[in-house]
Design a protein around this motif. Structure first.
Motif, PDB file in Angstrom:
ATOM      1  N   ASP A 237     -32.647  -9.090  10.340  1.00 59.66           N
ATOM      2  CA  ASP A 237     -31.953  -8.845   9.073  1.00 59.66           C
ATOM      3  C   ASP A 237     -30.470  -9.180   9.161  1.00 59.66           C
ATOM      4  O   ASP A 237     -29.850  -9.522   8.154  1.00 59.66           O
ATOM      5  CB  ASP A 237     -32.093  -7.366   8.684  1.00 59.66           C
ATOM      6  CG  ASP A 237     -33.545  -6.958   8.489  1.00 59.66           C
ATOM      7  OD1 ASP A 237     -34.136  -7.380   7.489  1.00 59.66           O
ATOM      8  OD2 ASP A 237     -34.084  -6.227   9.349  1.00 59.66           O
ATOM      9  N   LEU A 238     -29.894  -9.050  10.342  1.00 60.99           N
ATOM     10  CA  LEU A 238     -28.459  -9.263  10.531  1.00 60.99           C
ATOM     11  C   LEU A 238     -28.252  -9.953  11.867  1.00 60.99           C
ATOM     12  O   LEU A 238     -28.849  -9.559  12.875  1.00 60.99           O
ATOM     13  CB  LEU A 238     -27.725  -7.910  10.507  1.00 60.99           C
ATOM     14  CG  LEU A 238     -26.247  -7.889  10.907  1.00 60.99           C
ATOM     15  CD1 LEU A 238     -25.411  -8.701   9.940  1.00 60.99           C
ATOM     16  CD2 LEU A 238     -25.738  -6.448  10.971  1.00 60.99           C
ATOM     17  N   ASP A 262     -27.273 -21.461   5.403  1.00 63.52           N
ATOM     18  CA  ASP A 262     -28.240 -21.968   4.441  1.00 63.52           C
ATOM     19  C   ASP A 262     -29.174 -20.883   3.928  1.00 63.52           C
ATOM     20  O   ASP A 262     -29.674 -20.969   2.798  1.00 63.52           O
ATOM     21  CB  ASP A 262     -29.064 -23.102   5.066  1.00 63.52           C
ATOM     22  CG  ASP A 262     -28.227 -24.327   5.389  1.00 63.52           C
ATOM     23  OD1 ASP A 262     -27.115 -24.433   4.838  1.00 63.52           O
ATOM     24  OD2 ASP A 262     -28.673 -25.160   6.200  1.00 63.52           O
ATOM     25  N   ARG A 263     -29.420 -19.875   4.739  1.00 68.11           N
ATOM     26  CA  ARG A 263     -30.330 -18.795   4.330  1.00 68.11           C
ATOM     27  C   ARG A 263     -29.571 -17.572   3.831  1.00 68.11           C
ATOM     28  O   ARG A 263     -30.190 -16.553   3.519  1.00 68.11           O
ATOM     29  CB  ARG A 263     -31.231 -18.412   5.498  1.00 68.11           C
ATOM     30  CG  ARG A 263     -32.087 -19.559   5.990  1.00 68.11           C
ATOM     31  CD  ARG A 263     -32.950 -19.146   7.165  1.00 68.11           C
ATOM     32  NE  ARG A 263     -33.616 -20.290   7.755  1.00 68.11           N
ATOM     33  CZ  ARG A 263     -34.375 -20.237   8.853  1.00 68.11           C
ATOM     34  NH1 ARG A 263     -34.571 -19.067   9.454  1.00 68.11           N
ATOM     35  NH2 ARG A 263     -34.945 -21.318   9.334  1.00 68.11           N
ATOM     36  N   THR A 343     -30.431 -10.618   3.179  1.00 68.76           N
ATOM     37  CA  THR A 343     -31.089 -11.578   4.070  1.00 68.76           C
ATOM     38  C   THR A 343     -32.461 -11.955   3.538  1.00 68.76           C
ATOM     39  O   THR A 343     -32.855 -13.130   3.578  1.00 68.76           O
ATOM     40  CB  THR A 343     -31.203 -10.993   5.482  1.00 68.76           C
ATOM     41  OG1 THR A 343     -29.890 -10.658   5.956  1.00 68.76           O
ATOM     42  CG2 THR A 343     -31.835 -11.985   6.438  1.00 68.76           C
ATOM     43  N   PHE A 344     -33.193 -10.964   3.034  1.00 65.39           N
ATOM     44  CA  PHE A 344     -34.534 -11.219   2.508  1.00 65.39           C
ATOM     45  C   PHE A 344     -34.491 -12.247   1.376  1.00 65.39           C
ATOM     46  O   PHE A 344     -35.222 -13.243   1.387  1.00 65.39           O
ATOM     47  CB  PHE A 344     -35.151  -9.911   2.011  1.00 65.39           C
ATOM     48  CG  PHE A 344     -36.530 -10.065   1.438  1.00 65.39           C
ATOM     49  CD1 PHE A 344     -37.650  -9.967   2.255  1.00 65.39           C
ATOM     50  CD2 PHE A 344     -36.727 -10.319   0.094  1.00 65.39           C
ATOM     51  CE1 PHE A 344     -38.925 -10.111   1.735  1.00 65.39           C
ATOM     52  CE2 PHE A 344     -37.994 -10.461  -0.440  1.00 65.39           C
ATOM     53  CZ  PHE A 344     -39.099 -10.361   0.387  1.00 65.39           C
ATOM     54  N   THR A 353     -35.808 -25.199  -0.598  1.00 68.77           N
ATOM     55  CA  THR A 353     -35.517 -26.481   0.052  1.00 68.77           C
ATOM     56  C   THR A 353     -36.406 -26.717   1.268  1.00 68.77           C
ATOM     57  O   THR A 353     -36.801 -27.839   1.538  1.00 68.77           O
ATOM     58  CB  THR A 353     -34.042 -26.536   0.487  1.00 68.77           C
ATOM     59  OG1 THR A 353     -33.746 -25.404   1.331  1.00 68.77           O
ATOM     60  CG2 THR A 353     -33.128 -26.499  -0.732  1.00 68.77           C
ATOM     61  N   ARG A 354     -36.742 -25.649   1.992  1.00 66.00           N
ATOM     62  CA  ARG A 354     -37.516 -25.822   3.225  1.00 66.00           C
ATOM     63  C   ARG A 354     -38.959 -26.229   2.941  1.00 66.00           C
ATOM     64  O   ARG A 354     -39.502 -27.116   3.620  1.00 66.00           O
ATOM     65  CB  ARG A 354     -37.479 -24.532   4.041  1.00 66.00           C
ATOM     66  CG  ARG A 354     -36.095 -24.206   4.561  1.00 66.00           C
ATOM     67  CD  ARG A 354     -35.961 -22.742   4.929  1.00 66.00           C
ATOM     68  NE  ARG A 354     -36.702 -22.404   6.131  1.00 66.00           N
ATOM     69  CZ  ARG A 354     -36.912 -21.152   6.529  1.00 66.00           C
ATOM     70  NH1 ARG A 354     -36.460 -20.138   5.808  1.00 66.00           N
ATOM     71  NH2 ARG A 354     -37.582 -20.920   7.645  1.00 66.00           N
TER      72      ARG A 354
END
Length: 629
Positions: A237-238, A262-263, A343-344, A353-354
């Motif tokens: 998460d971090l 990017d995430r 983060t989720f 994009t992925r």
């Protein structure tokens, strides 16, 4: 890992001249409201995302909703589509496609789906970074006791160590956390595990609901450690990313940092081994690189080169600064939820994009497979056309076959093969033996000519496919596999067998009572094998070549095969027999060509090239995810 009582010292070597530079490091509590990522400038820091079924506040008190179940079903469908993808080794897009497939699949399986199914899981903080940056020492310092080993050997962390409260350790068992990864529970003093094994260190020094992970080096000399580190970062998460003053500009470091950008992953950056001389210039340069790469909001910390280590922990207050930062962003359930949601949603956003990039790799493989298949189709279609032409334009009536036919035609074999019904003299029997030798020679010549035609055309098609496949990246290996298939090289024998059966077939047709012209059949009988050979000469284009239409004109000596046959069967019966015989020959020859292309088709079918509808199904699963968001 509790909050220190003393205020952080930001005046010297600790906190990069400021405790935090971005929204991740703020101690402000998020306002209550819908479950969305705060916009840039808000206390939560980051992009504002769409509402997703992750609860605001402590999720353990909330029952699952219908929307959650639907979202889980959509994610599971996407995971299944990605899991079932195949890529052909060596072809364009295979390596990249497999890497993307493994990356997205791991994050769906190890991070996204577990948090949708159980939103109350512990917050996972991954400490990652460069070789020798002091990650393990920092982890021990943050926990307050030794849970992971340190040392001068590189890489020190040959297996990741996860420190958590004993109340949370069951969550990190094989049943819940990265099921494919073996693990062992640490007993007593920290000891390294085996490569590829996760060490679980349960300690009361860790607060409930938070876990700290010491990962392998992202730039380790052991290549497997790179993938290992990435797997754990995908499930975290971090990120607390640790690098040194001598390695912060390395490409490998920025590959991982750019993934975090990017995430939109919650991120803190620690720069260790910072020398006193040139400190400000060094920090300014690294800060400028962070800004230029879109990571200007990441919290930043600096560990001086003079920092001492005692009991495998830092002696300065730097760890206290980082611990206070972590306590601010993850100390309470609501704060943990805010970090986790950021983060989720960043991961879910990254699928926009992925996954399309993965689809492009799939489509590249599909297109390559189509191209390889078209090369086979084109080569054997051309072979079929060449055979059709050669079997009808008199091309084969040359060499040995032409000479044998001329012998039979000049000797009047057809007329001699006829005899009045019921009469058979001794001389006739002697003539039959002599005639039989010439007829057999002609029969062999027919088989040899047709065999040579089919074999040469088939070999030419095979060579053409091989040559064109070798021009395609990865096609050379497929061509080698096709040419090494069992059963190849037996074409000549198969051709002779098919031609012999075809000749017998024609003889049987000419022997049928209803096929012979009644005016002739009442008085004479004849050798059907001879008549079958005469018909074959006619079918191979004697009249066409004799009239000047063929590439190789037949000699005019002897009677016309067609004229002789019409006298026996009549024009209508002759056309019927000839059409049937021609179609049967074509069917047999095309069957041989189909058999010869089987190794190429088989290799393509077993190469693992994605199916034509796999990209469409993946597009649909991605669209469903976007709707469910």
């Amino acid at each position: 890992m509790t909050r220190p009582s003393a205020a952080p010292d930001t005046s010297g070597s600790g906190a990069w001249d400021r405790y935090a530079t971005g929204p991740d490091a703020t101690s402000a509590k998020p306002a209550a409201g819908p479950s969305t990522v705060p916009a840039a400038g808000d206390p939560g820091g980051g992009r504002r995302g769409p509402t997703v079924p992750v609860p605001a506040g402590p999720a353990k008190h909330r029952a699952p909703t219908i929307e959650d179940n639907r979202f889980e079903q959509v994610l599971e469908s996407l995971r299944r589509q990605i899991r079932d993808l195949e890529f052909a080794e060596g072809l364009a897009g295979a390596d990249e496609g497999k890497a993307l497939q493994a990356d997205v699949l791991a994050q769906l399986s190890d991070y996204v789906l577990p948090r949708v199914r159980r939103p109350d899981i512990p917050l996972l903080i991954a400490v990652a970074g460069s070789t020798g940056a002091g990650k393990s020492t920092l982890v021990n310092s943050l926990v307050g006791e030794q849970v992971t080993t340190t040392g001068v050997r590189r890489p020190t962390t040959n297996s990741p160590v996860l420190a958590c409260n004993p109340a949370d350790v069951d969550w990190f068992s094989e049943a819940s956390f990265i099921p494919s990864l073996p693990r062992v529970r640490q007993q007593g003093l920290a000891m390294p595990g085996k490569d590829g094994m996760l060490v679980l260190a349960a300690t009361e020094a860790m607060p409930e609901g938070v876990a700290l992970l010491d990962t392998p080096d992202v730039d380790s000399a052991v290549a497997a450690h790179h993938e290992f580190a990435a797997k754990f970062l995908d499930a975290a998460d971090l990120w607390v990313f640790v690098t040194t003053s001598g390695r912060y500009a390395d490409a490998r470091v920025w590959e991982f940092l750019q993934v975090a950008r990017d995430r939109d992953t919650s991120l803190a950056v620690v720069l260790s081994r910072v020398p006193r001389k040139g400190r400000r210039r060094l920090l300014d340069h690294f800060g400028a690189m962070l800004e230029a790469n879109g990571l200007g909001n990441a919290a930043r910390f600096a560990i001086p080169e003079t920092d001492q280590i005692a009991g495998e922990r830092f002696t300065s207050n730097v760890a206290d600064h980082i611990r206070e930062y972590l306590a601010d962003v993850a100390g309470e359930a609501e704060q943990r939820d805010r970090v986790s949601r950021r983060t989720f949603i960043g991961v879910i956003d990254s699928f926009r994009t992925r996954v399309p990039e993965l689809i492009r790799r799939v489509e590249a493989q599909i297109e390559t497979g189509r191209s390889l298949g078209a090369m086979v189709d084109d080569a054997y279609a051309a072979a079929e056309k060449r055979i059709d032409t050669a079997m009808g334009d008199g091309t084969l009536l040359r060499g040995s076959l032409l000479a044998r036919w001329q012998e039979v035609a000049a000797g009047g074999e057809l007329a001699k093969s006829m005899r009045p019904r019921g009469k058979r003299s001794r001389k006739a029997r002697a003539d039959q033996i002599e005639r039989g030798e010439r007829v057999q020679a002609l029969e062999r010549a027919v088989r040899d000519a047709l065999e040579a035609l089919v074999v040469s055309v088939s070999e030419r098609a095979c060579e053409q496919v091989e040559q064109r496949w070798r021009e395609v990246p990865g096609g050379e290996e497929l061509a080698a596999k096709a040419l090494n298939k069992p059963g190849t090289g037996m074409l000549a024998q198969q051709v002779r067998q098919e031609i012999a059966e075809w000749q017998r077939e024609i003889a049987e047709m000419t022997a049928a009572t209803g096929a012979t012209k009644r005016s002739v059949a009442r008085f004479v009988t004849f050798d059907h094998d001879v008549v079958a050979l005469v018909m074959i000469i006619d079918l191979l284009g004697y009249e066409y070549s004799h009239s000047g239409g063929g590439a190789h004109a037949a000699d005019a000596s002897g009677p016309s095969p067609q004229r002789l046959l019409k006298g026996l069967f009549g024009a209508q019966s002759l056309r019927s027999i000839g059409q049937t015989a021609r179609e049967n020959l074509r069917r047999r020859v095309l069957g041989l060509l189909e058999y010869e292309r089987v190794p190429f088709d088989t290799v393509l079918a077993s190469a693992g090239i994605p199916s034509d509808d796999s990209a469409v199904q993946l597009y649909q699963a991605t669209y469903n995810l976007e709707i469910a968001r």
